[in-house]
Write a protein that holds these residues in place. Structure first.
Motif, PDB file in Angstrom:
ATOM      1  N   LEU A   1       0.772  -1.051   0.498  1.00 59.29           N
ATOM      2  CA  LEU A   1      -0.183  -0.271  -0.178  1.00 59.29           C
ATOM      3  C   LEU A   1       1.094   1.204  -0.023  1.00 59.29           C
ATOM      4  O   LEU A   1       2.181   1.520   0.823  1.00 59.29           O
ATOM      5  CB  LEU A   1      -1.042  -0.422   1.629  1.00 59.29           C
ATOM      6  CG  LEU A   1      -1.842  -0.842   1.440  1.00 59.29           C
ATOM      7  CD1 LEU A   1      -2.759  -0.929   2.619  1.00 59.29           C
ATOM      8  CD2 LEU A   1      -2.768  -0.977   0.021  1.00 59.29           C
ATOM      9  N   VAL A   2       0.613   2.268  -1.402  1.00 58.73           N
ATOM     10  CA  VAL A   2       1.718   3.335  -1.043  1.00 58.73           C
ATOM     11  C   VAL A   2       0.702   4.583  -0.647  1.00 58.73           C
ATOM     12  O   VAL A   2       0.056   4.361  -1.309  1.00 58.73           O
ATOM     13  CB  VAL A   2       1.981   3.410  -2.273  1.00 58.73           C
ATOM     14  CG1 VAL A   2       2.990   4.342  -2.633  1.00 58.73           C
ATOM     15  CG2 VAL A   2       2.769   2.052  -3.086  1.00 58.73           C
ATOM     16  N   GLY A   3       1.231   5.165   0.054  1.00 62.64           N
ATOM     17  CA  GLY A   3      -0.154   6.381   0.508  1.00 62.64           C
ATOM     18  C   GLY A   3       0.589   7.405   1.044  1.00 62.64           C
ATOM     19  O   GLY A   3       1.408   6.792   2.087  1.00 62.64           O
ATOM     20  N   ASP A   4      -0.758   7.664   1.574  1.00 63.41           N
ATOM     21  CA  ASP A   4      -0.853   8.658   2.977  1.00 63.41           C
ATOM     22  C   ASP A   4       0.285   8.448   4.405  1.00 63.41           C
ATOM     23  O   ASP A   4       0.123   6.819   4.735  1.00 63.41           O
ATOM     24  CB  ASP A   4      -2.379   8.956   3.820  1.00 63.41           C
ATOM     25  CG  ASP A   4      -1.706   9.686   4.855  1.00 63.41           C
ATOM     26  OD1 ASP A   4      -0.675  10.295   5.298  1.00 63.41           O
ATOM     27  OD2 ASP A   4      -2.975  10.257   5.854  1.00 63.41           O
ATOM     28  N   PRO A   5       1.478   8.360   4.560  1.00 63.17           N
ATOM     29  CA  PRO A   5       2.276   8.335   5.512  1.00 63.17           C
ATOM     30  C   PRO A   5       1.260   7.945   6.716  1.00 63.17           C
ATOM     31  O   PRO A   5       1.708   6.769   7.829  1.00 63.17           O
ATOM     32  CB  PRO A   5       3.435   8.829   5.841  1.00 63.17           C
ATOM     33  CG  PRO A   5       3.355   9.439   4.403  1.00 63.17           C
ATOM     34  CD  PRO A   5       1.738   9.625   3.486  1.00 63.17           C
TER      35      PRO A   5
END
Ligand code: ADP
Length: 504
Positions: free
Chosen positions: A344-348
């Protein structure tokens, strides 16, 4: 948390068939689980931390630090000039001569313990700020960066009054004022790596965090104030390369500890040549992760994913070169691609996120440049199909196959989520390929055979070699490189040595 498992009827092909092919979309869709920003306080503006107080910069200049996940400004921080560096070094010198070097070691230890405990108490806030300022997933800053930073302070607090056991039959004395310059990939942890052993051995400190991630070092300054550390023992100056250079060139500095690029490491070495300044340099890396055919492949694949994709590949010891034995290469690459699809790539700040934001626009441009170099060099690229957020700096996890050993993507440090895969047949071949690098920071070996682990770890020219695991750290174990990855060790007993003069 809910799974989407869709049964899809395959399209009629014209021919009559009774078979219904079911395709399962096995990707998990998670409900968002963002960490709340409300547990963190970030001031609008930060001054310089000199002599135990917050002081306006003589430069009168400030610069912005932004959140790379959405490009919003977080705060303004002071830019220290040469005159500010002079003030900080003077404060550190006075604190060294008048207070710190004279203090009984067990008293010094109490201060370091106190810092460790306050870091623990403020762990949640520190993790949130680390993630906001640097873009790394909250899971990483919460579970790794902040607890490991606290552990470093605890560990070195323990050594402060036991130096005679660390160096039996030798007398030790501190060096004086240490200038410490750190990068943006582990801002708080790098500050702890550098400050804790320096204080334990009786030195005072002028530390500069990286210009894109100054906030947790400034929060650490608040903690140091709260711990009541004598004024001037730790000074924290924000600024960019020119501030770092002013620290390096200051005649009142006795030791430089630097973590960053090989390029700047070389500048520093040239600058201190012919002076009495001691140095430890922890520079770039291009770690080889080696999978043998007898390895537990699923475990190895998870280790590779952890080694290069988690934390966006922003790790000097990232396993950015994968050497896989030819007989299992197809299977490993298939498993890697499957696993990449589930990342999942996105909001840290979201607790589900595996890969957060790239630290800066400049770093994203560098990564993109290397991806296009890889394609031009004839390697075959695969990237996960995930959707990226519209704003902020993001990069999909990417791998290259058909890579030649001489390709730039196999030789140069990319510092992003980009993996270069090369196959091999024999032990000798993989040793030759893995060691054929200007760097030598870390490596990994995956095999079922203990004898092979010992054989490989002896022959790999890297400061740290992990076996059947990757990217594991402990304050008690030393870390550092060979060749262009630098010299000197941080962590463990070895990490005390660069901060002491051994006499008798
Ligand atoms: P990276 O490529 O990881 O950003 P750098 O080596 O450029 O690494 O930066 C690491 C640290 O070194 C940062 O704190 C940066 O401000 C500092 N720095 C950059 N240039 C110099 C220099 N010439 N002298 C001393 N420090 C520098």
């Amino acid at each position: 948390m809910a799974t989407k498992k869709k049964a899809v009827r395959s399209k009629p092909s014209g021919k009559k068939s009774n078979t219904i092919r079911l395709k399962f979309d096995t990707s998990w869709s998670y409900a968002p689980a963002p960490e709340s920003k409300s547990a963190a306080t970030i001031d609008k503006q930060y001054d310089l931390f000199i002599n135990g107080t917050w002081q306006k910069p003589l430069s009168k200049k400030y610069f912005s630090t932004i959140n790379p996940a959405n490009e919003e400004k977080l705060a303004e921080v002071a830019e220290a000039s040469e005159a500010d560096v002079n003030k900080a070094v003077d404060a550190a010198r006075t604190a060294y001569e008048d207070v710190w070097k004279k203090m009984p070691p067990k008293e010094r230890a109490k201060y370091i313990f106190r810092i460790a405990r306050i870091v623990q108490e403020k762990a949640r806030e520190l993790a949130i700020i680390e993630t906001l300022d640097g873009g790394k997933p909250i899971r990483e800053s919460r579970d790794f960066d902040v607890p490991t930073a606290a552990n470093h302070f605890f560990y070195y607090a323990g050594w402060a009054d036991k130096l005679e056991y660390a160096f039996p039959n030798r007398r030790t004395s501190p060096l004086g004022v240490a200038g410490q310059i750190i990068p943006w990939n582990f801002p708080l942890l790098m500050a702890a790596w550098k400050i804790a052993p320096a204080l334990a051995t009786g030195n005072t400190v002028v530390l500069k965090p990286a210009e894109t991630t100054p906030l947790t070092a400034l929060k650490l300054a608040e903690i140091i104030q709260e711990a009541d550390l004598p004024p001037g023992v730790v000074n924290i100056l924000t600024g960019a390369g020119a501030t770092g250079a002013a620290i390096v060139n200051h005649p009142g500095i006795n030791k430089i500890a630097f973590t960053g690029s090989t390029e700047v490491g070389k500048i520093i070495q040239r600058a201190i040549a012919g002076t009495n300044k001691k140095a430890t340099l922890e520079l770039g890396g291009k770690a080889a992760n080696i999978i043998f055919e007898d390895a537990p492949l699923d475990q190895a694949v998870e280790g590779v994913i952890n080694g290069i994709f988690f934390n966006q590949g922003h790790v000097c010891c990232a396993g950015s070169r994968l050497y896989v034995q030819e007989s299992v290469a197809k299977e490993v690459i298939r498993k890697l691609k499957d696993r990449m699809e589930s990342l999942l790539v996105g909001d840290p700040l979201d607790k589900n996120t595996d890969i957060g934001a790239i630290n800066s626009k400049q770093q994203l441009d560098t990564i993109r440049k290397y991806i296009s170099i890889g394609k031009k060099e004839g390697a075959e690229m695969y990237e996960s199909s995930c959707r990226l957020p519209g704003k902020g700096f993001y990069c999909r996890p990417t791998l290259f196959t058909n890579v030649a050993q001489s390709n730039r993507i196999a030789q140069e440090e990319i510092f992003g989520p980009v993996l270069a895969i090369i196959t091999f047949r024999t032990d000798d071949e993989v040793i030759e390929k893995a060691n054929n690098s200007p760097y030598g920071l870390s490596a990994g070996v995956w095999t079922d055979k203990g004898s092979k682990i010992f054989n490989m770890t002896k022959r790999l020219r890297a400061g740290v070699v992990w076996a059947n695991t990757f990217n594991k750290f402990d304050p008690a174990s030393p870390f550092g490189g060979y060749k262009e990855s630098g010299f000197g060790r941080e962590g463990g007993l070895h990490g005390l040595l660069p901060y002491v003069q051994l006499t008798s």
